[in-house]
Scaffold this motif. Structure first.
Motif, short mmCIF file in Angstrom:
data_model
loop_
_atom_site.label_atom_id
_atom_site.label_comp_id
_atom_site.label_asym_id
_atom_site.label_seq_id
_atom_site.Cartn_x
_atom_site.Cartn_y
_atom_site.Cartn_z
N THR A 24 -64.37 -66.13 -39.67
CA THR A 24 -63.76 -65.23 -38.42
C THR A 24 -63.12 -66.21 -37.70
O THR A 24 -63.01 -66.08 -36.46
CB THR A 24 -64.98 -64.36 -38.01
OG1 THR A 24 -65.97 -65.17 -37.56
CG2 THR A 24 -65.27 -63.19 -38.69
N LEU A 52 -60.05 -65.48 -35.50
CA LEU A 52 -60.02 -64.58 -34.57
C LEU A 52 -60.05 -65.07 -33.16
O LEU A 52 -59.52 -64.35 -32.30
CB LEU A 52 -61.23 -63.39 -35.01
CG LEU A 52 -61.22 -62.68 -36.21
CD1 LEU A 52 -62.24 -61.88 -36.35
CD2 LEU A 52 -59.96 -61.73 -35.91
N ASP A 54 -70.60 -56.78 -43.60
CA ASP A 54 -69.27 -56.88 -43.15
C ASP A 54 -68.87 -56.18 -41.99
O ASP A 54 -67.86 -56.26 -41.35
CB ASP A 54 -68.41 -56.73 -44.35
CG ASP A 54 -68.59 -57.27 -45.43
OD1 ASP A 54 -69.13 -58.59 -45.45
OD2 ASP A 54 -68.51 -56.93 -46.73
N ILE A 89 -68.31 -57.68 -38.68
CA ILE A 89 -66.85 -58.46 -38.68
C ILE A 89 -65.96 -57.55 -38.73
O ILE A 89 -64.65 -58.10 -37.96
CB ILE A 89 -66.99 -59.44 -39.88
CG1 ILE A 89 -68.27 -60.44 -39.86
CG2 ILE A 89 -65.56 -60.30 -40.17
CD1 ILE A 89 -68.42 -61.31 -41.34
N ARG A 118 -65.13 -56.56 -35.16
CA ARG A 118 -64.55 -57.66 -34.40
C ARG A 118 -62.98 -57.63 -34.73
O ARG A 118 -62.44 -58.00 -33.78
CB ARG A 118 -65.50 -58.81 -34.59
CG ARG A 118 -64.96 -59.92 -33.78
CD ARG A 118 -65.59 -61.21 -33.99
NE ARG A 118 -65.25 -62.33 -33.49
CZ ARG A 118 -65.64 -63.63 -33.60
NH1 ARG A 118 -66.37 -63.94 -34.37
NH2 ARG A 118 -64.78 -64.60 -33.04
N MET A 119 -62.93 -57.74 -36.16
CA MET A 119 -61.35 -57.68 -36.48
C MET A 119 -60.55 -56.70 -35.68
O MET A 119 -59.48 -56.82 -35.27
CB MET A 119 -61.31 -57.83 -37.89
CG MET A 119 -61.82 -59.02 -38.62
SD MET A 119 -61.95 -58.63 -40.34
CE MET A 119 -60.18 -58.32 -40.99
#
Length: 438
Positions: free
Chosen positions: A321, A324, A344, A347, A350-351
């Motif tokens: 990550t 990001l 996952d 993550i 957050r994406m």
């Protein structure tokens, strides 16, 4: 001469053995006529080895591959141009080009009449159903005497690369969402009204226009620096591909990873043609060679397809990550995912938070093992996290799945009571009324 004797063929060794046997038998039996026959049979391969070993042949080879970038399943043509620069003629040439097994069998050619200034061209075709980067060559040349008694080998060291990109399918235009700040459906527009403060420089990357080199900064830093004007209305897209081993099922070209790579390649071509500046990110993070570049669709598509051609499964459990945290990462995000578990979820959340609009094509990896075991849990989980997601199975067509992704956007807009706005035409360098410049 020692090298020539080591190059005796089976026929040549048989002649030597027959000649020695005849001479021994002639001495034992007292037959002088038989000894003359034995000497003749023995001398023939030795004389051939002497002349082959003493010959000074100089061969020049030029290999061309056209094209060097092909799509899986498409043929490429290989041309070999041979020239004899030596003054003495040579015997028969046996030419063999070394190929990876996925490109087919090794081509072999027999060339005769090789004298001074001799030139010959041979052409053959190769084809691969497997993506990747392959080295063609080197060429092995074997010189053979007219009787086939002695054979000497030479090898050229040069090779030529061939890149086989994944198969792509054309995709239709669907609403991608996003805002003006680098992710909308609008095409990139040059920001011509900026001042000197709006100009920044960065390191030169392969594919950048040389006309954008900032020579003053390059002289100060000691390496090429590229001038980049900030473009508030530039459409940027991040294409994320999950290529972890734990996220896919199957082996070879029939695996779910190959379907994910093909889907990512089709999406990359589609976004580039729509005017997006696309960068590629994998489970290992971002490669600087596949970062955002200021170039047109054709120049941007080539490096992306080359990078996808060499994508390999990664034996790592988690996603990287680090990309990001970079500035400007709030554009359109299109993710091609495999198996998704609970580790996952943070993550992926957050994406989604770092993107202006997040779309996902989730490969139904369980269906690659058994059609009855396929499920849509991952796609539903992403939808609950705010993603627009669809599932891609082994029997699904990517074009139909992409259209379904567009229909889900329309349905979600109607459910919120939002009417999709008509496209707005903005002149080059102009700023829409009521908007400020960051």
């Amino acid at each position: 001469m020692r090298e020539a004797l080591s190059g005796l063929t089976v026929r040549g060794r048989a002649f030597v053995a027959a000649g020695v046997t005849a001479i021994v038998c002639a001495i034992v039996l007292g037959q002088p006529s038989l000894s003359r026959v034995g000497v003749l049979v023995l001398a023939l391969p030795l004389v051939s080895a002497f002349f082959i070993g003493r010959s000074r042949y100089r061969l020049a080879l030029v290999r061309t591959v056209n094209p060097q970038l092909v799509t899986a399943g498409q043929p490429a043509s290989v041309n070999l141009a041979l020239t004899n620069e030596g003054r003495t003629p040579s015997g028969v040439l046996l030419l063999e080009d070394h190929l990876p097994y996925v490109l087919g069998t090794r081509p072999r050619f027999v060339l005769e009449g090789i004298g001074h200034g001799w030139h010959r061209e041979v052409t053959y075709q190769i084809r691969s159903d497997v993506r990747g980067r392959f080295e063609i060559g080197p060429v092995t040349v074997r010189v053979k005497d007219p009787f086939g008694l002695v054979e000497l080998g030479r090898a050229f060291r040069t090779t030529v690369p061939l890149t086989v990109t994944p198969r792509t399918v054309p995709l239709t235009h669907i609403p991608l969402g996003g805002a003006w700040t680098g992710s909308g459906d609008n095409r990139p527009r040059a920001f011509a009204m900026g001042s000197a403060e709006d100009v920044t420089v960065r390191e030169y990357r392969r594919g950048d226009d040389l006309r954008r080199v900032h020579w003053r900064s390059s002289a100060r830093v000691g390496e090429l620096m590229v001038r980049r004007e900030e473009q508030p209305w530039e459409s940027r897209a991040t294409l994320f591909l999950d290529n972890r081993v734990v996220a896919h099922r199957g082996q070879g070209i029939a695996s779910s990873l190959e379907a994910a790579v093909s889907a990512a390649a089709s999406i990359a071509v589609h976004l580039s043609k729509r005017g997006f500046t696309v960068r590629l990110v994998t489970a290992a993070g971002e490669d600087s060679a596949n970062d955002w570049h200021s170039r047109d669709a054709d120049l941007n598509t080539g490096p992306l397809l080359e990078a996808l051609a060499v994508v390999q499964p990664l034996p790592r459990p988690s996603l990287d990550t680090g990309w990001l945290t970079e500035a400007g990462g709030d554009g359109l995000l299109v993710a091609v995912l495999g198996h998704v578990d609970q580790r996952d979820v943070p993550i992926l959340r957050r994406m989604h938070a770092h993107s202006g609009s997040a779309l996902a094509v989730v490969v139904d990896v369980d269906a690659w093992l058994s059609p009855q075991a396929g499920g849509r849990d991952a796609s539903m989980m992403l939808t609950q996290q705010g993603w627009r997601s669809v599932s891609l199975g082994p029997a699904d067509r990517l074009g139909a799945v992409w259209d379904e992704l567009g229909r889900r956007h329309t349905q979600s807009s109607r459910s919120r009571g939002v009417v999709p706005a008509a496209p707005v035409s903005v002149p080059t360098g102009a700023v829409p009324e009521g908007e400020g410049v960051a």
